[in-house]
Every structure is written in structure tokens, then in C-alpha cells.
Write a protein that holds these residues in place. Structure first.
Motif, PDB file in Angstrom:
ATOM      1  N   THR A 141      12.887   7.863   3.869  1.00 16.69           N
ATOM      2  CA  THR A 141      11.600   7.342   3.402  1.00 16.69           C
ATOM      3  C   THR A 141      11.312   6.018   4.098  1.00 16.69           C
ATOM      4  O   THR A 141      10.180   5.769   4.523  1.00 16.69           O
ATOM      5  CB  THR A 141      11.613   7.167   1.873  1.00 16.69           C
ATOM      6  OG1 THR A 141      11.975   8.426   1.263  1.00 16.69           O
ATOM      7  CG2 THR A 141      10.259   6.728   1.352  1.00 16.69           C
ATOM      8  N   ARG A 186       5.398  10.965   4.392  1.00 14.98           N
ATOM      9  CA  ARG A 186       5.819   9.860   3.522  1.00 14.98           C
ATOM     10  C   ARG A 186       5.667  10.216   2.054  1.00 14.98           C
ATOM     11  O   ARG A 186       6.573   9.994   1.250  1.00 14.98           O
ATOM     12  CB  ARG A 186       5.008   8.591   3.821  1.00 14.98           C
ATOM     13  CG  ARG A 186       5.460   7.403   2.951  1.00 14.98           C
ATOM     14  CD  ARG A 186       4.418   6.307   2.871  1.00 14.98           C
ATOM     15  NE  ARG A 186       3.120   6.755   2.432  1.00 14.98           N
ATOM     16  CZ  ARG A 186       2.775   6.986   1.154  1.00 14.98           C
ATOM     17  NH1 ARG A 186       3.648   6.846   0.182  1.00 14.98           N
ATOM     18  NH2 ARG A 186       1.560   7.382   0.855  1.00 14.98           N
ATOM     19  N   ARG A 229       8.097   5.050   6.634  1.00 18.69           N
ATOM     20  CA  ARG A 229       7.271   3.856   6.390  1.00 18.69           C
ATOM     21  C   ARG A 229       7.214   2.978   7.632  1.00 18.69           C
ATOM     22  O   ARG A 229       6.157   2.437   7.972  1.00 18.69           O
ATOM     23  CB  ARG A 229       7.807   3.058   5.201  1.00 18.69           C
ATOM     24  CG  ARG A 229       7.330   3.582   3.874  1.00 18.69           C
ATOM     25  CD  ARG A 229       7.513   2.525   2.795  1.00 18.69           C
ATOM     26  NE  ARG A 229       8.169   3.120   1.657  1.00 18.69           N
ATOM     27  CZ  ARG A 229       9.446   3.025   1.333  1.00 18.69           C
ATOM     28  NH1 ARG A 229      10.267   2.301   2.040  1.00 18.69           N
ATOM     29  NH2 ARG A 229       9.932   3.625   0.280  1.00 18.69           N
TER      30      ARG A 229
END
Length: 87
Positions: free
Chosen positions: A64, A50, A68
């Protein structure tokens, strides 16, 4: 899991920690760790991915967002597996 760890170590040695294939190996290792219930270590590995994705791809990049979401799932698994503290 041992082979995934060896693959990650080999990629880190050959390409460095920030190379895309190394990060793919780290992400795969996090998946395996989560699958076997090693939630804390899975979170550590996924956090490294991350951080790189946010730094290199940006916080709004779809990859991304995927990492998450994966981290949120891993944290839920950890919370469910951790018994509540005695009062």
C-alpha cells in the motif's frame, strides 16, 4: 499500451476486478501510461489499485505504501506537465 489494456480487460473478464493478477495488470498499465505521459489516466488506474490495497491489505501494508509513493510521483509529473493558469 494497447496490449496492456487488452491484458487488463482479459483479466477483468476472467477473474474479476479484485483478483490479484488483475490488479497487477492494472498497476502495469498505470506504469505504461505514466511512461508515455498519460498522467491523468495513470493516476486513475493507480488509484484503483491503491483503494483495493488499502481495503484488503490495510493502510500500513508495504505494498500500500508503494502504490501511494507511485501516486505521489505520478501527481508530481502531472503538476510539472501542466502549465500554470493565466492570471
Amino acid at each position: 499500451m494497447t496490449s496492456a489494456r487488452r491484458a487488463l480487460a482479459a483479466h477483468e473478464h476472467r477473474f474479476g476486478t479484485d483478483y490479484p493478477i488483475t490488479l497487477a495488470a492494472r498497476s502495469l498499465l498505470s506504469n505504461i501510461l505514466h511512461a508515455v505521459g498519460a498522467y491523468r489516466e495513470a493516476i486513475e488506474q493507480a488509484e484503483a489499485v491503491r483503494e483495493w490495497r488499502e481495503r484488503v491489505l490495510g493502510p500500513e501494508h508495504p505494498w500500500t505504501a508503494v502504490i501511494r509513493e507511485k501516486l505521489a510521483r505520478y501527481r508530481r509529473s502531472l503538476a510539472q506537465a501542466t502549465p500554470p493558469a493565466p492570471s
